[in-house]
Design a protein around this motif. Structure first.
Motif, PDB file in Angstrom:
ATOM      1  N   UNK A  29       0.843  -1.191   0.000  1.00  0.00           N
ATOM      2  CA  UNK A  29       0.000   0.000   0.000  1.00  0.00           C
ATOM      3  C   UNK A  29       0.878   1.241   0.000  1.00  0.00           C
ATOM      4  N   UNK A  30       0.601   2.158  -0.914  1.00  0.00           N
ATOM      5  CA  UNK A  30       1.326   3.414  -1.016  1.00  0.00           C
ATOM      6  C   UNK A  30       0.298   4.542  -0.936  1.00  0.00           C
ATOM      7  N   UNK A  31      -0.060   4.965   0.281  1.00  0.00           N
ATOM      8  CA  UNK A  31      -1.095   5.988   0.431  1.00  0.00           C
ATOM      9  C   UNK A  31      -0.649   7.389   0.016  1.00  0.00           C
ATOM     10  N   UNK A  32       0.675   7.579  -0.152  1.00  0.00           N
ATOM     11  CA  UNK A  32       1.210   8.868  -0.594  1.00  0.00           C
ATOM     12  C   UNK A  32       2.389   8.617  -1.523  1.00  0.00           C
ATOM     13  N   UNK A  33       2.774   9.643  -2.263  1.00  0.00           N
ATOM     14  CA  UNK A  33       3.936   9.495  -3.153  1.00  0.00           C
ATOM     15  C   UNK A  33       5.217   9.289  -2.347  1.00  0.00           C
ATOM     16  N   UNK A  34       5.294   9.843  -1.148  1.00  0.00           N
ATOM     17  CA  UNK A  34       6.472   9.668  -0.302  1.00  0.00           C
ATOM     18  C   UNK A  34       6.663   8.199   0.082  1.00  0.00           C
ATOM     19  N   UNK A  35       5.584   7.461   0.193  1.00  0.00           N
ATOM     20  CA  UNK A  35       5.654   6.047   0.571  1.00  0.00           C
ATOM     21  C   UNK A  35       6.129   5.159  -0.576  1.00  0.00           C
ATOM     22  N   UNK A  36       6.223   5.704  -1.776  1.00  0.00           N
ATOM     23  CA  UNK A  36       6.555   4.911  -2.960  1.00  0.00           C
ATOM     24  C   UNK A  36       8.049   4.723  -3.172  1.00  0.00           C
ATOM     25  N   UNK A  37       8.872   5.159  -2.254  1.00  0.00           N
ATOM     26  CA  UNK A  37      10.317   5.069  -2.417  1.00  0.00           C
ATOM     27  C   UNK A  37      10.843   3.651  -2.590  1.00  0.00           C
ATOM     28  N   UNK A  38      10.111   2.652  -2.097  1.00  0.00           N
ATOM     29  CA  UNK A  38      10.551   1.257  -2.198  1.00  0.00           C
ATOM     30  C   UNK A  38      10.043   0.571  -3.461  1.00  0.00           C
ATOM     31  N   UNK A  49       0.310  13.190 -12.874  1.00  0.00           N
ATOM     32  CA  UNK A  49      -0.381  14.247 -12.129  1.00  0.00           C
ATOM     33  C   UNK A  49      -1.827  13.844 -11.846  1.00  0.00           C
ATOM     34  N   UNK A  50      -2.221  13.948 -10.583  1.00  0.00           N
ATOM     35  CA  UNK A  50      -3.585  13.612 -10.191  1.00  0.00           C
ATOM     36  C   UNK A  50      -3.701  12.274  -9.482  1.00  0.00           C
ATOM     37  N   UNK A  51      -2.607  11.481  -9.426  1.00  0.00           N
ATOM     38  CA  UNK A  51      -2.632  10.208  -8.709  1.00  0.00           C
ATOM     39  C   UNK A  51      -2.480  10.498  -7.216  1.00  0.00           C
ATOM     40  N   UNK A  52      -3.379   9.913  -6.431  1.00  0.00           N
ATOM     41  CA  UNK A  52      -3.418  10.166  -4.986  1.00  0.00           C
ATOM     42  C   UNK A  52      -2.877   8.985  -4.172  1.00  0.00           C
ATOM     43  N   UNK A  53      -3.105   7.738  -4.626  1.00  0.00           N
ATOM     44  CA  UNK A  53      -2.658   6.550  -3.898  1.00  0.00           C
ATOM     45  C   UNK A  53      -2.508   5.393  -4.876  1.00  0.00           C
ATOM     46  N   UNK A  54      -1.631   4.428  -4.496  1.00  0.00           N
ATOM     47  CA  UNK A  54      -1.373   3.245  -5.313  1.00  0.00           C
ATOM     48  C   UNK A  54      -1.370   2.035  -4.385  1.00  0.00           C
ATOM     49  N   UNK A  55      -1.894   0.912  -4.889  1.00  0.00           N
ATOM     50  CA  UNK A  55      -1.960  -0.315  -4.103  1.00  0.00           C
ATOM     51  C   UNK A  55      -1.680  -1.495  -5.022  1.00  0.00           C
ATOM     52  N   UNK A  56      -0.865  -2.461  -4.548  1.00  0.00           N
ATOM     53  CA  UNK A  56      -0.544  -3.644  -5.333  1.00  0.00           C
ATOM     54  C   UNK A  56      -1.129  -4.892  -4.696  1.00  0.00           C
ATOM     55  N   UNK A  57      -1.702  -5.760  -5.527  1.00  0.00           N
ATOM     56  CA  UNK A  57      -2.089  -7.105  -5.146  1.00  0.00           C
ATOM     57  C   UNK A  57      -1.219  -8.074  -5.927  1.00  0.00           C
ATOM     58  N   UNK A  58      -1.566  -9.346  -5.904  1.00  0.00           N
ATOM     59  CA  UNK A  58      -0.728 -10.319  -6.605  1.00  0.00           C
ATOM     60  C   UNK A  58      -0.766 -10.153  -8.126  1.00  0.00           C
TER      61      UNK A  58
END
Length: 183
Positions: A29-38, A49-58
């Protein structure tokens, strides 16, 4: 490469299916762009531009957009970011973050709750592009965290109260209520 998309119950979130494995096991789960560093993939998606959150499943990626933008305007750029990532050969996750976190050992009602969530709830929630994790059980109250398409979904309260709470109360009499928790 052909990437399919599916709508989710959350109108701000779309599910992207790249046709190949996103994560071997678990979710991210990447609730912010700062969390996406990994994650190089999450970083590319947050570059739109306009992306707020990203989440990965299998086998899927869910993307939540900002309310100020329309899917028609950012969906092609998100598709491009996902396609560019897979064509680059880069890893989805880097470093220690590539190893999924395991479930802590549980006993008593906790074990039954976690078992029901893992076998009955999580697969259904994943179909909608999200995930739900167990955060505790105290004095009859189950604390759960909703991620991906489920976070901020207008129907998430109904899912928690009418769906998950009723299921858990049916099988585990000690459960009195289900409440959401923030990450």
């Amino acid at each position: 490469m052909f990437i399919q998309t599916e709508s989710t119950p959350n109108p701000a979130t779309l599910k992207f299916l790249p046709g190949q494995t996103v994560l071997e096991t678990g979710t991210a789960d990447f609730p912010t762009s700062e969390a996406a560093g990994t994650s190089p993939l999450a970083g590319r998606i947050f570059g739109v531009s306009g992306v707020k959150a990203v989440f990965f499943g299998t086998d899927f990626v869910t993307v939540t957009k900002d309310d100020a933008v329309e899917w028609d305007h950012i969906k092609p750029a998100v598709l491009g970011a996902v396609m560019e990532h897979y064509q680059s050969g880069d890893a989805v996750m880097t470093g220690e973050a590539s190893a999924p976190a395991g479930h802590a050992a549980h006993d008593g009602p906790d074990a039954g709750i976690v078992g029901l969530i893992d076998t009955r709830v999580r697969p259904a929630v994943a179909q909608d592009g999200g995930d739900i994790t167990f955060h505790g059980f105290d004095r009859g109250i189950v604390y759960l965290h909703m991620q991906g398409a489920c976070a901020g979904c207008p129907s998430s309260t109904l899912t928690l109260k009418m769906g998950i709470e009723n299921l858990l109360r049916h099988y585990i009499p000690e459960v009195l209520e289900v409440r959401p928790v923030a990450a």
